[in-house]
Design an enzyme around this catalytic site. Sequence first.
Site, mmCIF file in Angstrom:
data_model
loop_
_atom_site.group_PDB
_atom_site.id
_atom_site.type_symbol
_atom_site.label_atom_id
_atom_site.label_comp_id
_atom_site.label_asym_id
_atom_site.label_seq_id
_atom_site.Cartn_x
_atom_site.Cartn_y
_atom_site.Cartn_z
ATOM 1 N N THR A 93 -18.784 28.399 -5.813
ATOM 2 C CA THR A 93 -18.127 28.593 -7.104
ATOM 3 C C THR A 93 -17.314 29.875 -6.998
ATOM 4 O OG1 THR A 93 -20.057 27.642 -8.170
ATOM 5 C CG2 THR A 93 -18.488 28.803 -9.583
ATOM 6 N N GLY B 9 -0.342 -5.004 0.490
ATOM 7 C CA GLY B 9 -1.512 -4.686 -0.329
ATOM 8 C C GLY B 9 -1.519 -5.425 -1.656
ATOM 9 N N ASP C 153 -2.014 -8.079 6.873
ATOM 10 C CA ASP C 153 -3.448 -7.765 6.787
ATOM 11 C C ASP C 153 -3.938 -8.082 5.373
ATOM 12 O OD1 ASP C 153 -2.114 -5.639 5.613
ATOM 13 O OD2 ASP C 153 -3.543 -4.134 6.303
ATOM 14 N N LYS D 130 -21.650 36.049 -12.351
ATOM 15 C CA LYS D 130 -20.367 35.847 -11.660
ATOM 16 C C LYS D 130 -19.578 34.701 -12.328
ATOM 17 C CE LYS D 130 -19.995 33.061 -8.143
ATOM 18 N NZ LYS D 130 -20.094 32.381 -6.862
ATOM 19 N N GLY E 159 0.849 -1.192 0.000
ATOM 20 C CA GLY E 159 0.000 0.000 0.000
ATOM 21 C C GLY E 159 0.883 1.239 0.000
ATOM 22 N N GLU F 46 4.762 -6.889 7.061
ATOM 23 C CA GLU F 46 4.220 -5.761 7.828
ATOM 24 C C GLU F 46 4.790 -5.622 9.234
ATOM 25 O OE1 GLU F 46 2.453 -7.830 6.036
ATOM 26 O OE2 GLU F 46 1.132 -6.697 4.718
HETATM 27 P P1 NAD Z 1 -27.060 32.226 -1.611
HETATM 28 O O1 NAD Z 1 -26.797 33.669 -1.808
HETATM 29 O O2 NAD Z 1 -28.454 31.736 -1.526
HETATM 30 O O3 NAD Z 1 -26.269 31.708 -0.315
HETATM 31 C C1 NAD Z 1 -25.071 32.246 0.164
HETATM 32 C C2 NAD Z 1 -25.216 32.376 1.672
HETATM 33 O O4 NAD Z 1 -23.967 32.781 2.201
HETATM 34 C C3 NAD Z 1 -26.234 33.424 2.083
HETATM 35 O O5 NAD Z 1 -27.225 32.845 2.897
HETATM 36 C C4 NAD Z 1 -25.413 34.465 2.837
HETATM 37 O O6 NAD Z 1 -26.114 35.042 3.918
HETATM 38 C C5 NAD Z 1 -24.247 33.649 3.306
HETATM 39 N N1 NAD Z 1 -23.059 34.449 3.594
HETATM 40 C C6 NAD Z 1 -22.549 35.504 2.899
HETATM 41 N N2 NAD Z 1 -21.432 35.962 3.510
HETATM 42 C C7 NAD Z 1 -21.236 35.194 4.610
HETATM 43 C C8 NAD Z 1 -20.264 35.186 5.643
HETATM 44 N N3 NAD Z 1 -19.237 36.036 5.636
HETATM 45 N N4 NAD Z 1 -20.382 34.266 6.620
HETATM 46 C C9 NAD Z 1 -21.408 33.376 6.609
HETATM 47 N N5 NAD Z 1 -22.355 33.346 5.661
HETATM 48 C C10 NAD Z 1 -22.272 34.235 4.667
HETATM 49 O O7 NAD Z 1 -26.285 31.499 -2.792
HETATM 50 P P2 NAD Z 1 -26.468 29.982 -3.261
HETATM 51 O O8 NAD Z 1 -27.387 29.933 -4.408
HETATM 52 O O9 NAD Z 1 -26.716 29.115 -2.092
HETATM 53 O O10 NAD Z 1 -25.024 29.731 -3.863
HETATM 54 C C11 NAD Z 1 -23.899 29.540 -3.028
HETATM 55 C C12 NAD Z 1 -22.710 29.174 -3.903
HETATM 56 O O11 NAD Z 1 -23.016 28.025 -4.686
HETATM 57 C C13 NAD Z 1 -22.310 30.249 -4.903
HETATM 58 O O12 NAD Z 1 -20.916 30.300 -4.991
HETATM 59 C C14 NAD Z 1 -22.933 29.779 -6.210
HETATM 60 O O13 NAD Z 1 -22.249 30.257 -7.336
HETATM 61 C C15 NAD Z 1 -22.830 28.298 -6.066
HETATM 62 N N6 NAD Z 1 -23.843 27.520 -6.809
HETATM 63 C C16 NAD Z 1 -25.166 27.869 -6.758
HETATM 64 C C17 NAD Z 1 -26.081 27.106 -7.473
HETATM 65 C C18 NAD Z 1 -27.560 27.436 -7.437
HETATM 66 O O14 NAD Z 1 -28.303 26.834 -8.227
HETATM 67 N N7 NAD Z 1 -27.992 28.316 -6.560
HETATM 68 C C19 NAD Z 1 -25.673 26.008 -8.216
HETATM 69 C C20 NAD Z 1 -24.329 25.662 -8.212
HETATM 70 C C21 NAD Z 1 -23.420 26.433 -7.497
#
Ligand code: NAD
Length: 642
Positions: free
Chosen positions: A437, A113, A144, A587, A64, A136
């Site tokens: 993201t 392994g 193992d 974004k 391993g 081992e």
């Molecule tokens: P959202 O805005 O609903 O959620 C983000 C949350 O983070 C909010 O509730 C906000 O209050 C909180 N937040 C902001 N700053 C903060 C801090 N300093 N401390 C603690 N909490 C904090 O966004 P979402 O749709 O949930 O998306 C979140 C991430 O996921 C993003 O990066 C987005 O690009 C990605 N994403 C979203 C989707 C979708 O369909 N909504 C799909 C894939 C990826």
Amino acid sequence: MSDIDIRITGRAGRITLTRPHALNAMTYAMCLAIEDAMDTWRDDPEVAVVVIDAEGDRAFCSGGDIAELYATGTKGDYDYGRRFWADEYRLNAKIFDYPKPVVSFLQGFVMGGGVGIGCHGSHRIVGESSQIAMPECGIGLIPDVGGTLMLALAPGRLGEYLGTTGTRMDGSDAIYAGFADHYMPELKWPDAKALLEDTGDVGTLVGFHADAPASALAAQQDQINSHFAGESLGDILRSLRADDGAFATGTLKTLSRMCPLSMACTVELVHRLRGPSISIAKALDLEYRFTYRAMEHGDFLEGIRAAIIDKDRSPKWQYADMNVPPVATARMLQPLGKAALNLEDKQMTTLKIGFIGLGNMGAPMAANLAKAGHDVAGYDSAGVSAEGVAQAASAEEAARDADVVITMLPNGQILRSVAEQIIPVMKPGAAFVDCSTVDVESARAVAQDAEAAGLLAVDAPVSGGVGGAAGGTLTFMAGGSDAAFAKAEPLFDIMGQKAVHCGASGAGQAAKICNNMILGVTMIATCEAFALADKLGLDRQKMFDVVSTSSGYSWSMNAYCPAPGVGPQSPADNDYKPGFAAELMLKDLGLSQQAAEAVDADTPMGQLARALYAQFVEQEGGKGMDFSAMLPRFEKRTRDDG
Ligand code: NAD
């Protein structure tokens, strides 16, 4: 994966280890890949036989990959090793019980392994270069991967001897001891494999067999029986010390280099196994009791340090005087209770999880983790919470003492500021998994800071939207080390249906922004096509019925249709409330163009999609709407507005 080549050739499922530079040492990822293949081939009628072999002359598989175990164990993370062993043992049992023939070709070193994947199949082939061993005890572990089963079944007291000394067996010895079945000159192996691929018939192997030379081990059987018959390690040592012959002297010298606790437990294990109730499951269960405790209470980390890290070859073993009290052996081998090896399924340890960012995505993801039995504490600056999740007063509170911290935040800047707050309070060995993201640069910077603080780091953005988050069907695209990915993977399995390890830190974000560039473009294309269809007098439902099953189909049309009342439920049916907000799509498109500029990639459609979403969000009231609200936007417009 470049370390292993898995394919179907003719009637054979083929697994080739392709890491000869590292003597084909098994990584965690290789182990999981072999298991996946064996699971898939079990019911595939095309696959009549599974053939396992390896590239290079020096080794089939030397063991391993223990460096990662050392790296995590010395940080106080024992979970990684426990999961690795549990998953590896499950694979060993699967090979042993496989309903189709499994043929392995075992050249060069086959150790630890390597024995686990090479010596449990139905047809184990050795040749002139084979060197099989369970060494081992030399690194503070015990034999193992189910090796104790073969040791307990070996003739006379061979099991105690081979297990404690780690003696290398050549092909003839391995057949004698029950670690292999057939001797075949290695020149004939390519033809034997080709015939297996053509016919899927293991009966064809007989034509290639040859008589094995005499076994040297067999010639030593009487001496081995007389010295290794005692109840304990102490009895064995006493017997050897009382004999000044060459065999006894040489064997004592070998044993003096081995870990006393490991040897005592090996003898005990072989004794417990020998008997009518012997089985692979029992062997693995007993072995796991030791390996589960090996880092915390055994000498395993010290053994690796001396053998492969510092290479000083002078380990400081416990019980260095070789007097291992029975209570020490009993402690290592007592049952594990709830943590016992489960061969049915992947191991689930309850983890303490901190979840930061409980928005549209984060809240349902955190709730799914809590529902699966994990202990989840959540924090969101907006004060929102999630079902089954304890509310923490701050990000630091959620992160302190957590085994894993997951962040699901709006962008890279916020991620960096949250990381700055929580990394100093996280415990060493914990994992920081960012699922937001963000830009590749932020992902890499956060991972670097986390790793510098002794944490495991993964960037693991998701695809699948709020529906996927709620239903636990997200796809995770992950970047980070093997160990970090392995720690996060069981959680990905709960929150999603698929996790792809894309490469080093930042690779997950790179995959995500490419995916979302396609999504932004296809959503615009779908919306403008619906608006055109409206103006051509086409019924929306008919448009959906045609496109969703024709070449224009896409996720935007089929799973997230932007037209209200058409297709499955989507934000369009809820007045375009997000869902996935248009500003988040803007974004992501911005991130894709930022990345494209950095590497000088020509992305005209992505560029145009970004410009359209910018116009929509910044000038046309799209902020706060779902990204599919492009459809009502296009409906209102004419060619002159373009
Ligand atoms: P959202 O805005 O609903 O959620 C983000 C949350 O983070 C909010 O509730 C906000 O209050 C909180 N937040 C902001 N700053 C903060 C801090 N300093 N401390 C603690 N909490 C904090 O966004 P979402 O749709 O949930 O998306 C979140 C991430 O996921 C993003 O990066 C987005 O690009 C990605 N994403 C979203 C989707 C979708 O369909 N909504 C799909 C894939 C990826």
